[in-house]
Design a protein around this motif. Sequence first.
Motif: not given
Length: 103
Positions: A31-35, A38-40, A43, A47, A100
């Motif tokens: 998974r990707h955490e939005c920079d 912070g939402t996961v 990918e 994303a 998510a």
Amino acid sequence: MTGWECGISGCGATYGDVESLLAHQVGDHERHECDICGTVVPEGFFAIRHVFDEHTRAQFVRAYDADSDDIRARENVKHRIEEEIDVTSLRERLDLDSVASAD
């Protein structure tokens, strides 16, 4: 186009249809955490979709040290995929709403 290629970290896996590619991205990649917030999210496409639907281009540029070429490339991917499939239906089939929110 002969197929859809996964562009995540040089993965390069190819699929005959976009649904299979997105299922691969959801199931086979972290998974990707939005920079920005912070939402996961999954990918790859999801994303990209999250950042461009939920945030401004300026926020993307600052958070990801991106430029206009990065924006164009990701917007092109988003547009091409959204032309091919019903994203809402695919999210339901992949059961993403229980994991998510990428919308």
